[in-house]
Design a protein around this motif. Sequence first.
Motif, PDB file in Angstrom:
ATOM      1  N   SER A  36     -14.575  33.297 -36.194  1.00 56.89           N
ATOM      2  CA  SER A  36     -15.927  33.565 -36.664  1.00 56.89           C
ATOM      3  C   SER A  36     -16.841  32.530 -36.026  1.00 56.89           C
ATOM      4  O   SER A  36     -16.372  31.612 -35.364  1.00 56.89           O
ATOM      5  CB  SER A  36     -16.001  33.516 -38.192  1.00 56.89           C
ATOM      6  N   PHE A  37     -18.127  32.687 -36.254  1.00 53.21           N
ATOM      7  CA  PHE A  37     -19.076  31.799 -35.578  1.00 53.21           C
ATOM      8  C   PHE A  37     -18.924  30.347 -35.981  1.00 53.21           C
ATOM      9  O   PHE A  37     -19.303  29.454 -35.235  1.00 53.21           O
ATOM     10  CB  PHE A  37     -20.514  32.271 -35.808  1.00 53.21           C
ATOM     11  N   ASP A  38     -18.338  30.059 -37.131  1.00 59.40           N
ATOM     12  CA  ASP A  38     -18.254  28.672 -37.576  1.00 59.40           C
ATOM     13  C   ASP A  38     -16.838  28.152 -37.802  1.00 59.40           C
ATOM     14  O   ASP A  38     -16.668  26.992 -38.157  1.00 59.40           O
ATOM     15  CB  ASP A  38     -19.087  28.464 -38.840  1.00 59.40           C
ATOM     16  N   SER A  39     -15.815  28.991 -37.599  1.00 62.76           N
ATOM     17  CA  SER A  39     -14.461  28.502 -37.845  1.00 62.76           C
ATOM     18  C   SER A  39     -13.413  29.437 -37.245  1.00 62.76           C
ATOM     19  O   SER A  39     -13.727  30.538 -36.807  1.00 62.76           O
ATOM     20  CB  SER A  39     -14.205  28.368 -39.347  1.00 62.76           C
ATOM     21  N   THR A  40     -12.179  28.967 -37.263  1.00 63.63           N
ATOM     22  CA  THR A  40     -11.038  29.802 -36.911  1.00 63.63           C
ATOM     23  C   THR A  40     -10.007  29.643 -38.019  1.00 63.63           C
ATOM     24  O   THR A  40      -9.907  28.588 -38.645  1.00 63.63           O
ATOM     25  CB  THR A  40     -10.410  29.403 -35.565  1.00 63.63           C
ATOM     26  N   GLU A  41      -9.276  30.703 -38.269  1.00 65.11           N
ATOM     27  CA  GLU A  41      -8.265  30.705 -39.326  1.00 65.11           C
ATOM     28  C   GLU A  41      -6.979  31.281 -38.754  1.00 65.11           C
ATOM     29  O   GLU A  41      -6.980  32.386 -38.197  1.00 65.11           O
ATOM     30  CB  GLU A  41      -8.755  31.564 -40.488  1.00 65.11           C
ATOM     31  N   THR A  42      -5.884  30.550 -38.873  1.00 66.96           N
ATOM     32  CA  THR A  42      -4.595  31.036 -38.401  1.00 66.96           C
ATOM     33  C   THR A  42      -4.070  32.102 -39.348  1.00 66.96           C
ATOM     34  O   THR A  42      -4.133  31.951 -40.567  1.00 66.96           O
ATOM     35  CB  THR A  42      -3.588  29.876 -38.289  1.00 66.96           C
ATOM     36  N   THR A  73     -12.696  39.570 -35.574  1.00 67.16           N
ATOM     37  CA  THR A  73     -12.148  39.390 -34.232  1.00 67.16           C
ATOM     38  C   THR A  73     -10.909  38.549 -34.389  1.00 67.16           C
ATOM     39  O   THR A  73     -10.955  37.459 -34.975  1.00 67.16           O
ATOM     40  CB  THR A  73     -13.145  38.670 -33.307  1.00 67.16           C
ATOM     41  N   VAL A  74      -9.776  39.066 -33.906  1.00 69.97           N
ATOM     42  CA  VAL A  74      -8.532  38.320 -33.947  1.00 69.97           C
ATOM     43  C   VAL A  74      -8.054  38.066 -32.539  1.00 69.97           C
ATOM     44  O   VAL A  74      -8.125  38.943 -31.680  1.00 69.97           O
ATOM     45  CB  VAL A  74      -7.435  39.020 -34.797  1.00 69.97           C
ATOM     46  N   ARG A  75      -7.629  36.828 -32.284  1.00 68.41           N
ATOM     47  CA  ARG A  75      -7.170  36.435 -30.959  1.00 68.41           C
ATOM     48  C   ARG A  75      -5.690  36.101 -31.020  1.00 68.41           C
ATOM     49  O   ARG A  75      -5.257  35.274 -31.818  1.00 68.41           O
ATOM     50  CB  ARG A  75      -7.960  35.229 -30.443  1.00 68.41           C
ATOM     51  N   PHE A  76      -4.923  36.754 -30.157  1.00 66.32           N
ATOM     52  CA  PHE A  76      -3.506  36.483 -30.005  1.00 66.32           C
ATOM     53  C   PHE A  76      -3.342  35.576 -28.794  1.00 66.32           C
ATOM     54  O   PHE A  76      -3.848  35.881 -27.722  1.00 66.32           O
ATOM     55  CB  PHE A  76      -2.722  37.787 -29.733  1.00 66.32           C
ATOM     56  N   SER A  77      -2.645  34.467 -28.965  1.00 65.50           N
ATOM     57  CA  SER A  77      -2.414  33.553 -27.846  1.00 65.50           C
ATOM     58  C   SER A  77      -1.033  32.936 -27.979  1.00 65.50           C
ATOM     59  O   SER A  77      -0.380  33.055 -29.006  1.00 65.50           O
ATOM     60  CB  SER A  77      -3.489  32.470 -27.794  1.00 65.50           C
ATOM     61  N   LEU A  78      -0.605  32.283 -26.910  1.00 67.80           N
ATOM     62  CA  LEU A  78       0.670  31.600 -26.928  1.00 67.80           C
ATOM     63  C   LEU A  78       0.495  30.179 -27.436  1.00 67.80           C
ATOM     64  O   LEU A  78      -0.462  29.505 -27.096  1.00 67.80           O
ATOM     65  CB  LEU A  78       1.296  31.573 -25.530  1.00 67.80           C
ATOM     66  N   ASN A  79       1.429  29.754 -28.255  1.00 67.71           N
ATOM     67  CA  ASN A  79       1.456  28.395 -28.772  1.00 67.71           C
ATOM     68  C   ASN A  79       2.181  27.547 -27.737  1.00 67.71           C
ATOM     69  O   ASN A  79       3.387  27.625 -27.615  1.00 67.71           O
ATOM     70  CB  ASN A  79       2.184  28.369 -30.117  1.00 67.71           C
TER      71      ASN A  79
END
Length: 90
Positions: A65-71, A83-89
């Motif tokens: 979101s515009f002010d944070s990210t949540e796992t 909006t959800v982002r999939f990435s590699l750890n």
Amino acid sequence: MNVTVELTGTLVARTGTRKARVAVPEDATVADVVETLADKYGPQVRAGVLDGQRLRSDTVVVRESFDSTETLSTGSSLENGDTVRFSLNV
């Protein structure tokens, strides 16, 4: 409801897609989004991000979101417009 999905790095090669907008039911979870993507783009999407019913150990999903990210996990609920982002750890 609509959810925007972004995949980064080698997940793009694993899944065959970089960005998508998917329609899912109102009570959808991350797992539902993965299933919808797999229906649209092919089973490699599921294999690219899931290990059984869980996220692969090298995959992280965050709600942005515009002010944070949540796992998130596969059971995390989503909201319309997320909006959800999939990435590699790494």
